[in-house]
Design a protein around this motif. Structure first.
Motif, mmCIF file in Angstrom:
data_model
loop_
_atom_site.group_PDB
_atom_site.id
_atom_site.type_symbol
_atom_site.label_atom_id
_atom_site.label_comp_id
_atom_site.label_asym_id
_atom_site.label_seq_id
_atom_site.Cartn_x
_atom_site.Cartn_y
_atom_site.Cartn_z
ATOM 1 N N TYR A 115 -5.166 0.849 -3.269
ATOM 2 C CA TYR A 115 -5.771 1.711 -2.247
ATOM 3 C C TYR A 115 -7.273 1.463 -2.181
ATOM 4 N N LYS B 18 -5.165 6.733 3.460
ATOM 5 C CA LYS B 18 -4.841 7.684 2.390
ATOM 6 C C LYS B 18 -3.719 8.621 2.833
ATOM 7 N N SER C 144 0.227 7.991 2.699
ATOM 8 C CA SER C 144 1.075 8.235 1.519
ATOM 9 C C SER C 144 2.036 9.400 1.764
ATOM 10 N N THR D 248 2.435 0.469 3.486
ATOM 11 C CA THR D 248 1.256 1.322 3.607
ATOM 12 C C THR D 248 0.327 0.767 4.676
#
Lengths: 240, 293
Positions: free
Chosen positions: A211, A173, A176, A26
């Motif tokens: 996150y 974000k 994802s 990520t």
């Protein structure tokens, strides 16, 4: 619904290492995409404020194209369509030649999309500077490049730090979505843990916390940057 | 006044509860179905020929037919001839959570019955037997999993094939780059575009994919089974009454031979020309699971 809680599952292998590697991917997708977005967005944003109509038109076309197509559609276009319309060799390179093609596709897609948003911020920042400054700089004998390099860009970047923070958070974000083309990032790994153990609530709660940690860190970083780069009497932060 | 109203309400509730069939009281699922007048069936959209969409966009297939038999039995049991059937599209990732949280009352797709899943859902008798194999392009040189060293393969996330494939790759100490996909069509797209060399899934589903592919002659299913996958329909856990009703329906179908004819309708050769006659294993499984009354 009868749910059996088991937080211990997250400390067991391989689930712990899945979360860790997912978090790593990520961050890798988001940070690389942000580097592309920031560089590309700066160039496009500046182009949109130039006096010459051609770069302006190119900049506008870029922004409208990448801002108006949903990110998920863009991802599928990059992944499924672009390799097919390219010459065969180049297409195969994108599909097979590259190491980790899914990862790089996601990085480029996210970078180009976020770049359009950054470009708008940069343009807004430059336009927010009163035209007197540009004219004064030109009157002093600076070339247009120098006006941008020494006057407009440094000031506009300081103005747009708060809105840029949102885009920086957005890139984390939005990363994802990479799971839809098979990048095993944090959300994908959480889903995988759910599929293997059916302890989805624990897995997604952990992902949420991770996150949040990374976005808080980004916010802190941007706030620090804003503070350290401010010019007294120029930026609104001074008013606080 | 309020008190008398409450008493009357309580009395009415007791009378009503007594009037309902005993069964509907014990089974939370049947109770819910009775109260809403609707049964929710979860179905896959591209698991040919278990559950897939017809031209009009209506779910059909072997598992869907079996589910509708159970619905008939529920109608009889609850005395609700006009019970509405609501179809809910599901995928490999959502099927178990949606059964567990009560969104769907019955799952008809192509789900392998296993013990980890049985912690969250209940499985009905086995209605199909298959195993994992590889779908590859003809002439790719891949004859089994052993030939996959250094190649790329897709697996559908959330499937037993994913687990079996990754375990097998590890066991054989070969290097295979795996790309997760969401469903069979995405896997096919990856294969067609040459992004991956193979797709690991249940062999019957692979034959189903070939039968609906643009150019069926181009594809083949290769290798030995690297997992064994008995399929079952899924229902919510902890509901013995509902489970009994559904099991009885399936058992009856197996005993009467109707199961075999439903099987033949979809597989021999079937609307998609999948052409898989009833295997002796599955025939035995039907006979064994046709429990006597």
């Amino acid at each position: 619904m009868n749910y059996r809680w088991d937080w211990g599952i997250l400390l067991k292998d391989p689930y712990f290492s899945w979360i860790a590697s997912g978090f790593g991917w990520t961050c890798a997708v988001a940070i690389l995409a942000w580097i592309i977005a920031l560089s590309l967005g700066s160039v496009i944003g500046v182009m949109r404020t130039l006096p010459h109509p051609v770069p302006r038109a190119i900049g506008t076309a870029y922004v409208e194209l990448f801002r108006n197509i949903p990110l998920l559609v863009q991802l599928f276009l990059w992944y499924f369509v672009v390799p097919e319309v390219l010459p065969r060799e180049a297409g195969m390179f994108l599909k097979r030649g590259l190491p980790m093609p899914e990862f790089w596709t996601a990085v480029v897609c996210l970078g180009f999309y976020t770049g359009a948003r950054v470009a708008e911020q940069v343009r807004a920042g430059i336009n927010a500077i009163r035209s007197g400054q540009r004219q004064a700089a030109l009157a002093m004998g600076l070339t247009l490049t120098q006006v941008y390099r020494y006057v407009l860009v440094p000031v506009s970047y300081r103005i747009i730090i708060p809105p840029l923070t949102s885009d920086f958070l957005g890139v984390f974000k939005n990363s994802s979505l990479a799971l839809t083309i098979g990048v095993a990032e944090l959300t994908a790994r959480s889903r995988q843990i759910e599929e293997y153990t059916f302890q989805g609530i624990e897995a997604f709660a952990t992902a949420t916390v991770l996150y949040s940690v990374v976005t808080f860190a980004v916010m802190a970083l941007m706030h620090m940057t804003e503070k350290r780069t401010r010019i007294p009497g120029l930026i609104s932060l001074e008013a606080k | 006044m309020i008190r008398t109203f409450r008493t009357a309400l309580a009395a009415a509730a007791i009378v009503l509860a007594g009037a309902l069939p005993a069964l509907a009281q014990e089974s939370p699922t049947l109770k819910k179905i009775k109260a809403s007048g609707e049964i929710s069936i979860g179905h896959r959209e591209a698991s040919v020929p278990f559950a897939f969409m017809d031209q009009a966009g209506k779910p059909q297939g072997y598992s869907v037919d079996l589910c509708l038999k159970i619905v008939d039995e529920v109608k009889k049991e609850l005395n609700l001839p006009n019970l509405k059937v609501k179809f809910v599209a599901i995928n490999a990732q959502t099927r178990i959570p949606l059964i567990a949280n009560g969104t769907i009352d019955l799952e008809c797709g192509s789900t392998t019955s296993n013990l980890t899943r049985a912690k969250q859902v209940d499985f009905l008798p086995v209605t199909f037997i298959t195993g994992s194999k590889l779908l590859v392009k003809k002439g790719s040189g891949i004859k089994s999993l052993a030939d996959m060293n250094g190649k790329r393969a897709s697996v559908s996330s959330g499937t037993t094939n994913e687990k079996a494939f990754l375990a097998e790759v590890e066991k054989r100490k070969i290097k295979v780059e795996t790309v997760m996909v969401k469903d069979h069509p995405q896997a096919m797209l990856n294969l067609e575009s040459g992004r991956v060399d193979a797709y690991a899934s249940d062999d019957v589903l692979l034959y189903g994919m070939i039968s609906t592919a643009k150019d069926p002659g181009q594809w083949e299913v290769v290798g030995e089974f690297f997992s064994y996958d008995p399929y079952s329909l899924m229902i919510p856990r902890n509901d013995s009454e509902y489970r009994l009703l559904a099991t009885r329906t399936i058992s009856d179908l197996m005993r009467s031979g109707e199961m075999a004819s439903i099987y033949n309708k979809w597989f021999n050769p079937g609307p998609t020309k999948i052409n898989m006659p009833l295997s002796s294993d599955l025939k035995k499984a039907f006979e064994i699971q046709a429990l006597p009354h």
